[in-house]
Design a protein around this motif. Structure first.
Motif, mmCIF file in Angstrom:
data_model
loop_
_atom_site.group_PDB
_atom_site.id
_atom_site.type_symbol
_atom_site.label_atom_id
_atom_site.label_comp_id
_atom_site.label_asym_id
_atom_site.label_seq_id
_atom_site.Cartn_x
_atom_site.Cartn_y
_atom_site.Cartn_z
ATOM 1 N N PHE B 34 0.778 -1.043 -0.122
ATOM 2 C CA PHE B 34 0.159 0.034 -0.041
ATOM 3 C C PHE B 34 1.008 1.276 0.176
ATOM 4 O O PHE B 34 1.856 1.203 0.574
ATOM 5 C CB PHE B 34 -0.846 0.036 1.185
ATOM 6 N N TRP B 35 0.333 2.385 -0.652
ATOM 7 C CA TRP B 35 0.906 3.798 -0.450
ATOM 8 C C TRP B 35 -0.099 4.448 -0.028
ATOM 9 O O TRP B 35 -1.391 4.382 -0.466
ATOM 10 C CB TRP B 35 1.342 4.116 -1.740
ATOM 11 N N TYR B 36 0.077 5.332 1.162
ATOM 12 C CA TYR B 36 -0.857 6.001 1.662
ATOM 13 C C TYR B 36 -0.284 7.632 1.561
ATOM 14 O O TYR B 36 0.903 7.728 1.833
ATOM 15 C CB TYR B 36 -1.095 5.813 3.357
ATOM 16 N N VAL B 37 -0.900 8.444 1.628
ATOM 17 C CA VAL B 37 -0.611 9.889 1.612
ATOM 18 C C VAL B 37 -1.401 10.807 2.847
ATOM 19 O O VAL B 37 -2.677 10.580 2.943
ATOM 20 C CB VAL B 37 -1.029 10.387 0.288
ATOM 21 N N GLN B 38 -0.622 11.459 3.446
ATOM 22 C CA GLN B 38 -1.085 12.648 4.393
ATOM 23 C C GLN B 38 -1.053 13.862 4.011
ATOM 24 O O GLN B 38 0.421 14.346 4.115
ATOM 25 C CB GLN B 38 -0.753 12.041 5.590
ATOM 26 N N TYR B 39 -2.111 14.505 3.553
ATOM 27 C CA TYR B 39 -1.902 16.146 3.207
ATOM 28 C C TYR B 39 -1.644 16.926 4.317
ATOM 29 O O TYR B 39 -2.558 16.360 5.471
ATOM 30 C CB TYR B 39 -2.914 16.436 2.311
ATOM 31 N N PRO B 40 -1.287 17.905 4.472
ATOM 32 C CA PRO B 40 -1.125 18.749 5.679
ATOM 33 C C PRO B 40 -2.564 19.029 6.354
ATOM 34 O O PRO B 40 -3.548 19.305 5.610
ATOM 35 C CB PRO B 40 -0.570 20.210 5.204
ATOM 36 N N GLY B 41 -2.654 18.504 7.558
ATOM 37 C CA GLY B 41 -3.934 18.761 8.285
ATOM 38 C C GLY B 41 -4.696 18.029 7.823
ATOM 39 O O GLY B 41 -5.977 17.861 8.519
ATOM 40 N N GLN B 42 -4.619 16.924 7.177
ATOM 41 C CA GLN B 42 -5.606 15.845 6.740
ATOM 42 C C GLN B 42 -5.189 14.588 7.249
ATOM 43 O O GLN B 42 -4.465 14.072 7.817
ATOM 44 C CB GLN B 42 -6.116 15.803 5.360
ATOM 45 N N HIS B 43 -6.289 13.564 7.166
ATOM 46 C CA HIS B 43 -6.027 12.133 7.511
ATOM 47 C C HIS B 43 -5.174 11.246 6.709
ATOM 48 O O HIS B 43 -5.274 11.720 5.468
ATOM 49 C CB HIS B 43 -7.185 11.469 8.194
ATOM 50 N N LEU B 44 -4.880 10.129 6.717
ATOM 51 C CA LEU B 44 -4.276 9.309 6.012
ATOM 52 C C LEU B 44 -5.305 8.637 4.900
ATOM 53 O O LEU B 44 -6.415 8.456 5.055
ATOM 54 C CB LEU B 44 -3.764 8.177 6.726
ATOM 55 N N GLN B 45 -4.875 8.891 3.666
ATOM 56 C CA GLN B 45 -5.535 8.331 2.675
ATOM 57 C C GLN B 45 -5.025 7.633 1.690
ATOM 58 O O GLN B 45 -3.764 7.354 1.628
ATOM 59 C CB GLN B 45 -6.203 9.501 1.831
ATOM 60 N N LEU B 46 -5.581 6.571 1.328
ATOM 61 C CA LEU B 46 -5.136 5.397 0.381
ATOM 62 C C LEU B 46 -4.988 6.038 -0.919
ATOM 63 O O LEU B 46 -5.684 6.533 -1.580
ATOM 64 C CB LEU B 46 -6.158 3.936 0.177
ATOM 65 N N LEU B 47 -3.653 5.816 -1.612
ATOM 66 C CA LEU B 47 -3.111 6.318 -2.760
ATOM 67 C C LEU B 47 -3.569 4.921 -3.796
ATOM 68 O O LEU B 47 -3.977 5.396 -4.817
ATOM 69 C CB LEU B 47 -1.864 6.835 -2.894
ATOM 70 N N LEU B 48 -2.841 4.125 -3.460
ATOM 71 C CA LEU B 48 -3.136 2.840 -4.277
ATOM 72 C C LEU B 48 -2.754 1.704 -3.355
ATOM 73 O O LEU B 48 -1.902 1.724 -2.260
ATOM 74 C CB LEU B 48 -2.154 3.081 -5.492
ATOM 75 N N LYS B 49 -2.875 0.391 -4.010
ATOM 76 C CA LYS B 49 -2.666 -0.649 -3.223
ATOM 77 C C LYS B 49 -2.442 -2.065 -4.375
ATOM 78 O O LYS B 49 -2.605 -1.788 -5.492
ATOM 79 C CB LYS B 49 -3.761 -1.245 -2.475
ATOM 80 N N TYR B 50 -1.583 -2.950 -4.094
ATOM 81 C CA TYR B 50 -1.168 -4.083 -4.713
ATOM 82 C C TYR B 50 -1.497 -5.299 -3.856
ATOM 83 O O TYR B 50 -1.059 -5.569 -2.974
ATOM 84 C CB TYR B 50 0.121 -4.137 -5.192
ATOM 85 N N PHE B 51 -2.395 -6.146 -4.563
ATOM 86 C CA PHE B 51 -2.613 -7.387 -3.977
ATOM 87 C C PHE B 51 -1.990 -8.707 -4.816
ATOM 88 O O PHE B 51 -1.390 -9.423 -4.382
ATOM 89 C CB PHE B 51 -4.288 -7.666 -3.838
ATOM 90 N N SER B 52 -2.528 -8.592 -6.150
ATOM 91 C CA SER B 52 -1.886 -9.465 -7.077
ATOM 92 C C SER B 52 -2.316 -9.021 -8.427
ATOM 93 O O SER B 52 -2.679 -7.711 -8.671
ATOM 94 C CB SER B 52 -2.706 -10.773 -6.774
ATOM 95 N N GLY B 53 -1.706 -9.956 -9.538
ATOM 96 C CA GLY B 53 -1.802 -9.397 -10.875
ATOM 97 C C GLY B 53 -0.873 -8.415 -11.337
ATOM 98 O O GLY B 53 0.277 -8.702 -11.088
#
Lengths: 114, 113
Positions: B34-53
């Motif tokens: 997973f990659w998460y991003v946290q913009y200033p003053g905001q909560h962690l958000q999912l950017l993208l994820k890899y499970f398979s494929g």
């Protein structure tokens, strides 16, 4: 967009006080988590729950306790706050199916203990 | 023990520059990444994820990441950054069938206009 809420967002409190950090989610997720994050450091799991009446300690030892009486609510309590508890506390939730499990995070509570 | 390393703690770029943030994980078995991003003053958000494929995963806001199993890597890329990409970026891994997310220490990205 995930619907997960934490209150308060900021808390400054004196040593020895009892505090409860609230976390609620409206997505019906079974799993909920508490992480602790110090500035510039990685998040560390301190508590998690698979469902109602299920709680476990995470990797990082913590003096806090949690409860899970309702699916949507996962509060964290410190019986006697100390300066070493100063940190950011993040709550997260996810669906039960591990194969597609994605954790959604709340905005966090920044705790300062004087 | 499972671990995630993000080698760049601070990155400063000008707008329109290309971005690549490194992420290496330690677990040798099947992993979710997973990659998460946290913009200033905001909560962690999912950017993208890899499970398979497909090992090339596309996420939101023009970000992508490539899973290279032989290198235990999951680097995040964006061909042209914007000032609004200024944020902290966290890589995370999870062993398949596990609940535990292991996070890296994060990379602070500053994009200058």
């Amino acid at each position: 967009e995930a619907d997960i809420y934490q209150t308060p967002r900021y808390l400054v409190i004196g040593t020895g006080k009892k505090i409860t950090l609230e976390c609620s989610q409206t997505m019906g997720h079974d799993k909920m988590y508490w992480y602790q994050q110090d500035p510039g450091m990685e998040l560390h799991l301190i508590h998690y729950s698979y469902g109602v009446n299920s709680t476990e300690k995470g990797d990082l030892s913590s003096e806090s306790t949690v409860s899970r009486i309702r699916t949507e609510h996962f509060p964290l309590t410190l019986e006697s706050a100390r300066p070493s508890h100063t940190s950011q506390y993040l709550c997260a939730s996810s669906l039960a199916a591990a194969s597609t499990d994605t954790q959604y995070f709340g905005p966090g509570t920044r705790l300062t203990v004087l | 023990a499972q671990s995630v390393s993000q080698h760049n703690h601070h990155v400063i770029l000008s707008e329109a520059a290309s971005l690549e943030l490194g992420c290496n994980y330690s677990y040798g078995g099947t992993v979710n990444l997973f990659w998460y991003v946290q913009y200033p003053g905001q909560h962690l958000q999912l950017l993208l994820k890899y499970f398979s494929g497909d090992p090339l995963v596309k996420g939101i806001k023009g970000f992508e990441a490539e899973f290279i199993k032989s290198k235990f890597s999951f680097n995040l890329r964006k061909p042209s950054v914007q000032w609004s990409d200024t944020a902290e970026y966290f890589c995370a891994s999870r062993m398949d069938s596990s609940y535990k997310l292991i996070f890296g220490s994060g990379t602070r990205l500053l994009v200058r206009p």
